[in-house]
Scaffold this motif. Structure first.
Motif, PDB file in Angstrom:
ATOM      1  N   SER A  75     -15.517  25.910 -11.623  1.00 44.81           N
ATOM      2  CA  SER A  75     -14.371  24.986 -11.669  1.00 44.81           C
ATOM      3  C   SER A  75     -14.241  24.364 -13.049  1.00 44.81           C
ATOM      4  O   SER A  75     -13.122  24.218 -13.578  1.00 44.81           O
ATOM      5  CB  SER A  75     -14.530  23.887 -10.616  1.00 44.81           C
ATOM      6  N   GLN A  76     -15.372  23.977 -13.647  1.00 51.11           N
ATOM      7  CA  GLN A  76     -15.347  23.413 -14.992  1.00 51.11           C
ATOM      8  C   GLN A  76     -14.874  24.439 -16.005  1.00 51.11           C
ATOM      9  O   GLN A  76     -14.142  24.112 -16.949  1.00 51.11           O
ATOM     10  CB  GLN A  76     -16.749  22.906 -15.374  1.00 51.11           C
ATOM     11  N   ARG A  77     -15.288  25.686 -15.798  1.00 53.03           N
ATOM     12  CA  ARG A  77     -14.848  26.786 -16.666  1.00 53.03           C
ATOM     13  C   ARG A  77     -13.335  26.955 -16.578  1.00 53.03           C
ATOM     14  O   ARG A  77     -12.641  27.084 -17.591  1.00 53.03           O
ATOM     15  CB  ARG A  77     -15.559  28.066 -16.221  1.00 53.03           C
ATOM     16  N   LEU A  78     -12.803  26.911 -15.354  1.00 57.21           N
ATOM     17  CA  LEU A  78     -11.364  27.053 -15.147  1.00 57.21           C
ATOM     18  C   LEU A  78     -10.611  25.885 -15.766  1.00 57.21           C
ATOM     19  O   LEU A  78      -9.565  26.065 -16.394  1.00 57.21           O
ATOM     20  CB  LEU A  78     -11.077  27.140 -13.647  1.00 57.21           C
ATOM     21  N   LYS A  79     -11.148  24.686 -15.612  1.00 55.27           N
ATOM     22  CA  LYS A  79     -10.525  23.487 -16.183  1.00 55.27           C
ATOM     23  C   LYS A  79     -10.477  23.585 -17.708  1.00 55.27           C
ATOM     24  O   LYS A  79      -9.464  23.240 -18.340  1.00 55.27           O
ATOM     25  CB  LYS A  79     -11.279  22.235 -15.768  1.00 55.27           C
ATOM     26  N   LEU A  80     -11.575  24.052 -18.311  1.00 60.13           N
ATOM     27  CA  LEU A  80     -11.637  24.192 -19.776  1.00 60.13           C
ATOM     28  C   LEU A  80     -10.580  25.172 -20.269  1.00 60.13           C
ATOM     29  O   LEU A  80      -9.891  24.915 -21.268  1.00 60.13           O
ATOM     30  CB  LEU A  80     -13.032  24.661 -20.189  1.00 60.13           C
TER      31      LEU A  80
ATOM     32  N   ILE B 115      -7.727  26.016 -18.808  1.00 57.65           N
ATOM     33  CA  ILE B 115      -6.389  25.441 -18.643  1.00 57.65           C
ATOM     34  C   ILE B 115      -6.130  24.372 -19.698  1.00 57.65           C
ATOM     35  O   ILE B 115      -5.041  24.310 -20.280  1.00 57.65           O
ATOM     36  CB  ILE B 115      -6.230  24.859 -17.217  1.00 57.65           C
ATOM     37  N   ASP B 116      -7.142  23.524 -19.959  1.00 53.21           N
ATOM     38  CA  ASP B 116      -6.990  22.481 -20.988  1.00 53.21           C
ATOM     39  C   ASP B 116      -6.727  23.102 -22.359  1.00 53.21           C
ATOM     40  O   ASP B 116      -5.887  22.611 -23.126  1.00 53.21           O
ATOM     41  CB  ASP B 116      -8.251  21.608 -21.041  1.00 53.21           C
TER      42      ASP B 116
ATOM     43  N   ASP C 151     -19.122  24.401  -8.972  1.00 51.44           N
ATOM     44  CA  ASP C 151     -18.880  23.353  -9.970  1.00 51.44           C
ATOM     45  C   ASP C 151     -18.757  23.968 -11.367  1.00 51.44           C
ATOM     46  O   ASP C 151     -17.839  23.617 -12.129  1.00 51.44           O
ATOM     47  CB  ASP C 151     -20.019  22.332  -9.930  1.00 51.44           C
TER      48      ASP C 151
END
Length: 306
Positions: free
Chosen positions: A132-137, A139-140, A129
């Motif tokens: 995944s949040q790190r990757l999402k940040l 990309i955003d 989790d």
């Protein structure tokens, strides 16, 4: 009397002839120079667009030829710098995206191919989790930086109390500030201070700057966030002591994916300052970074309205 008249006519004719020749010469001279300048301008633009193999013909040794040489050197230097930045951008993006993605794939593979107890599975899920949040940040941030730099983003500019916005931003980080060893010292006017900005976008600027302070400050040091009025301007300063040596120039820190910690051991995307500067510029405000030894200072300037 007739002789004087004839001499006068001769003088007028001679003057007219000289004047005509002079203007003809000047016209031709200027035409050649203007064409040369226009040619230089087009060719330098050609070099700026990436054709570094193009050879600019520089004629003579006057001011124009000097300008041409200077323009050529500037264009080539700018292009080389852009190419270097692109290479670093690709390298850093690949590194920052690959790190959490590799961890995610590794933990997923372990969960698929091993029979773990429930506690271990829950631990791995929590790690997944976070990654995944790190990757999402990341990309955003990449998408936001891209949109801001292209100008493809809408701003809702309204009259905003920037003092209240700053205080709210700091309060939002109260838990993280309390859990850090940093001593935050905040100084603002005791009254509302208005300017024309997009509140949500400026909130993001404050968020990025405070996040940077929490990530990169030397432990057990003071952080100063000040707001004051200078003539018709609102000045905000964010000052902290860096935990790492600041061997970069201020303009280099604003470059995308540049960090104060060269080892890249922190979780930052390296886009925070670039995003902040783009937002500030699109609001017709000004952002300046000042480095004095280990002191890191960001100064924001907004136009005050009543």
């Amino acid at each position: 009397m007739y002789i004087y008249y004839a001499e006068a006519i001769a003088i007028v004719i001679l003057f007219t002839l000289v004047n005509t020749v002079f203007h003809f010469y000047i016209y031709n001279f200027l035409s050649v120079k203007f064409n040369y300048i226009n040619n230089i301008s087009k060719n330098i633009k050609n070099i700026e667009n990436g054709n570094l193999k193009y050879k600019l013909e520089v004629i003579g040794d006057d001011e124009i030829s000097t300008l041409a040489k200077s323009g050529l050197e500037t264009a080539v230097d700018a292009n080389i710098k852009n190419e270097r930045m692109k290479a670093e951008l690709i390298t850093n993006v690949s590194h920052d995206l690959k790190t959490p993605l590799t961890s995610i794939l590794s933990y997923v593979d372990m969960l698929k191919n091993n029979d773990f107890d429930r506690e271990t599975i829950n631990d791995y899920i929590n790690i997944l989790d976070k990654k995944s949040q790190r990757l999402k940040l990341l990309i955003d941030d990449i998408f936001e930086a891209s949109k801001l730099s292209s100008g493809d983003v809408e701003f809702n500019i309204t009259k905003t109390d920037i003092r209240e916005l700053l205080i709210q931003s700091i309060v939002e980080f109260e838990d993280k500030i309390q859990n850090s060893s940093l001593d935050f010292i905040i100084e603002t006017p005791e009254y509302a201070v208005f300017t024309m900005i997009d509140g949500k976008k400026t909130w993001r600027v404050f968020e990025n700057l405070i996040c940077n302070i929490l990530k990169y400050s030397m432990p057990n040091t003071r952080v100063y966030i000040d707001m004051f009025i200078k003539e018709e301007n609102i000045i905000l300063t964010f000052k902290n002591i860096s935990n790492d040596k600041l061997n970069l120039k201020p303009e280099e820190l604003i470059e995308r994916f540049r960090r104060g910690d060269i080892s890249r051991k922190t979780d930052g995307s390296g886009l925070g300052l670039s995003i902040a500067q783009n937002i500030i510029e699109l609001e017709n405000a000004h952002m300046e970074i000042i480095i004095d030894a280990d002191l890191f200072k960001v100064m924001l300037t907004f136009r005050r309205v009543n």
